[in-house]
Design an enzyme around this catalytic site. Structure first.
Site, PDB file in Angstrom:
ATOM      1  N   HIS A  89     -20.902 -38.130  18.943  1.00 52.36           N
ATOM      2  CA  HIS A  89     -19.697 -36.482  19.321  1.00 52.36           C
ATOM      3  C   HIS A  89     -17.980 -37.305  18.698  1.00 52.36           C
ATOM      4  CE1 HIS A  89     -17.563 -33.258  21.981  1.00 52.36           C
ATOM      5  NE2 HIS A  89     -17.853 -32.804  20.553  1.00 52.36           N
ATOM      6  N   GLU A  92     -17.365 -37.250  15.154  1.00 52.96           N
ATOM      7  CA  GLU A  92     -17.930 -36.224  14.597  1.00 52.96           C
ATOM      8  C   GLU A  92     -16.151 -35.617  13.694  1.00 52.96           C
ATOM      9  OE1 GLU A  92     -17.549 -31.910  15.663  1.00 52.96           O
ATOM     10  OE2 GLU A  92     -20.094 -32.758  17.343  1.00 52.96           O
ATOM     11  N   HIS A  93     -15.933 -35.698  15.599  1.00 52.50           N
ATOM     12  CA  HIS A  93     -14.205 -35.110  15.474  1.00 52.50           C
ATOM     13  C   HIS A  93     -13.035 -36.537  14.200  1.00 52.50           C
ATOM     14  CE1 HIS A  93     -14.269 -32.956  18.983  1.00 52.50           C
ATOM     15  NE2 HIS A  93     -14.742 -33.036  18.920  1.00 52.50           N
ATOM     16  N   GLU A 169     -12.733 -31.305  26.432  1.00 53.60           N
ATOM     17  CA  GLU A 169     -13.791 -30.273  26.363  1.00 53.60           C
ATOM     18  C   GLU A 169     -14.789 -30.985  27.158  1.00 53.60           C
ATOM     19  OE1 GLU A 169     -16.997 -30.277  22.290  1.00 53.60           O
ATOM     20  OE2 GLU A 169     -14.844 -30.457  21.894  1.00 53.60           O
TER      21      GLU A 169
END
Length: 480
Positions: A89, A92-93, A169
């Protein structure tokens, strides 16, 4: 997830139902289309393989002058190693953080300047990047996406800054939500060997120790042409998309795809229970049963049972006023404020059938658990009526038709089918297989898979709210 878009989790997605939607070779001399039935029909999807091993899937849809361009990686959080959870994840950023020719933050600005929008998503099974643009600008976004797939780079400082965004997040979506925390703990208890036991966003302790080298190593390991697929749907010409794919993606050097070690989940041999304490206003109970995973359309017994379990979940909770709602949440003697059912159906790892509920005022989690299990036991004993079965199937077909009005959904279906190794026409085949599920098959799986040996139960035990109004209460339904 870029722009705070929700992280996708395949265990959360019913392929159909009221709440959610149920879901060749190129050589250097020239490309040959797939010979599958879907590929040989006009305006149906066609699949090719570039010389470097990358897949290309094209689905023309001429209804509007728009197109969706997606890049799928068969790599998600399940491909991480212990100690670096969350790295898929985080990476992905980082794909938005630049290349030698595209500065940090410039990717999305360029897509917007083309009249489009873009985002990305990470799941247990895959990572995806997409742009929705006017069809005439397809070449521009292909050039941008191919560049960052092959040439992503960023500084250590940029990584550390973005890592703080991901940690925040996690705080907002998991640590401030007692239901999310409980479900995270539930899946860690359910699975022993499967990497599905780790959260997609990562454990906070792993995020705190994550290094730039961890993300770069994941990128080098899994962002390989043979592990990727480009999906294009919309107002496009197949031959032109093939030409563009060869131009922008075909030159990326082929690299060997690492061997994936089997991580087979051992057979569970007894009931597991988890009492989870967290600040919350309401209790909650979630029951996770290990069930078969749909693998192919070859008609194997596990595949047939996975489909019947999906039908069972819809009978219980697939439309307004379904069995769980009627029996648990309505009337003067109701035991729950909400109740739900969900079957995982398919994925690269083991799947679960989930039952969940939030007790009504004056009722207990134990009463809700008993009521949920009683509804499945009732179906195991008495079955379902043909009229009930027909209603569920009719709603599935309607949902499928409405869903395909969206070019984005068409591309997403093709991408998820590719990830699972399913054919291009998996959507149509699935509908036909589900239509063929019988009442007796539904009764049989209700009788077979809901004993104690394959069950893990989690119960949220509400604790006092330290900051009234700040902590969110466990709400209706279940995030698995």
């Amino acid at each position: 997830m870029k722009h705070n878009a929700p992280t996708l989790n395949p265990r959360n997605m019913r392929y159909f139902g009221a709440a959610c939607l149920l879901w060749g070779a190129l050589s250097t001399a020239g490309a040959q289309p797939s010979t599958s039935p879907a590929a040989s029909t006009a305006l149906q999807a066609q699949q090719f393989t570039l010389a470097n091993g990358m897949s290309l899937i094209v689905k023309p849809d001429r209804r509007a002058p728009t197109a969706v361009h997606m890049l799928w990686l068969r790599a998600g959080s399940m491909d991480e190693v212990d100690g670096s959870s969350g790295v898929a994840h985080v990476l992905e950023h980082m794909l938005f953080k630049g290349t030698p020719t595209v500065p940090v933050g410039e990717f999305s600005r360029r897509v917007a300047a083309l009249g489009g929008r873009d985002n990305a998503f990470t799941s247990l099974d895959y990572t995806g990047y997409y742009q929705q643009i006017p069809a005439a600008r397809l070449a521009d976004v292909m050039a941008l996406e191919a560049d960052r797939f092959a040439n992503n780079q960023w500084s250590d400082d940029e990584f550390r800054k973005e890592l703080e965004v991901v940690k925040e997040e996690r705080r907002m979506r998991t640590e401030d939500d007692p239901q999310a925390l409980m479900n995270e703990a539930l899946h860690a208890a359910v699975f022993v060997a499967s990497p599905y036991r780790r959260p997609i966003v990562g454990w906070m302790s792993d995020l705190e120790s994550l290094k730039p080298e961890d993300a770069r190593a994941y990128y080098q390991r899994w962002y390989v042409p043979a592990n990727a697929a480009v999906v294009v749907a919309g107002d496009v010409d197949v031959a032109e998309v093939r030409r563009l794919a060869e131009k922008y993606y075909g030159h990326i050097p082929a690299r060997a795809l690492p061997e994936r070690k089997p991580r087979v989940e051992p057979v569970q041999t007894g009931l597991k229970r988890l009492a989870f304490k967290a600040p919350a206003e309401q209790a909650m109970v979630a029951l996770a049963f290990k069930v078969p995973t749909f693998q192919s359309f070859d008609g194997g017994p596990d595949d047939s049972e996975a489909l019947a379990l999906t039908v069972l979940s819809a009978v219980l909770d697939g439309y307004s006023g379904a069995r769980l709602a009627r029996a648990l949440t309505q009337g003067p003697d109701r035991v729950a404020d909400s109740a739900g059912a969900d079957n995982g159906l398919w994925g690269r790892g083991p799947q679960l059938f989930m039952l969940s509920g939030v007790p009504a005022q004056g009722k207990t989690a134990e009463q809700v658990e008993a009521a949920l299990r009683a509804q499945v036991a009732r179906i195991a004993l008495d079955g379902v009526s043909e009229a009930e079965l027909a209603r569920v199937k009719t709603q599935w077909v309607a949902s499928a038709v409405y869903k395909l009005d969206s070019v984005f959904n068409q591309a997403r279906e093709l991408g998820t089918s590719w990830v699972q190794g399913l054919p291009l026409d998996a959507h149509e085949r699935l509908i036909e297989r589900l239509r063929a599920v019988t009442a007796e098959q539904v009764r049989a799986v209700a009788a077979k898979y809901f004993g104690d040996d394959q069950l893990t139960v989690a119960q949220l035990l509400p604790q006092p709210l330290s900051q009234p109004g700040k902590a969110r209460a466990a709400s209706a339904g279940s995030r698995h």
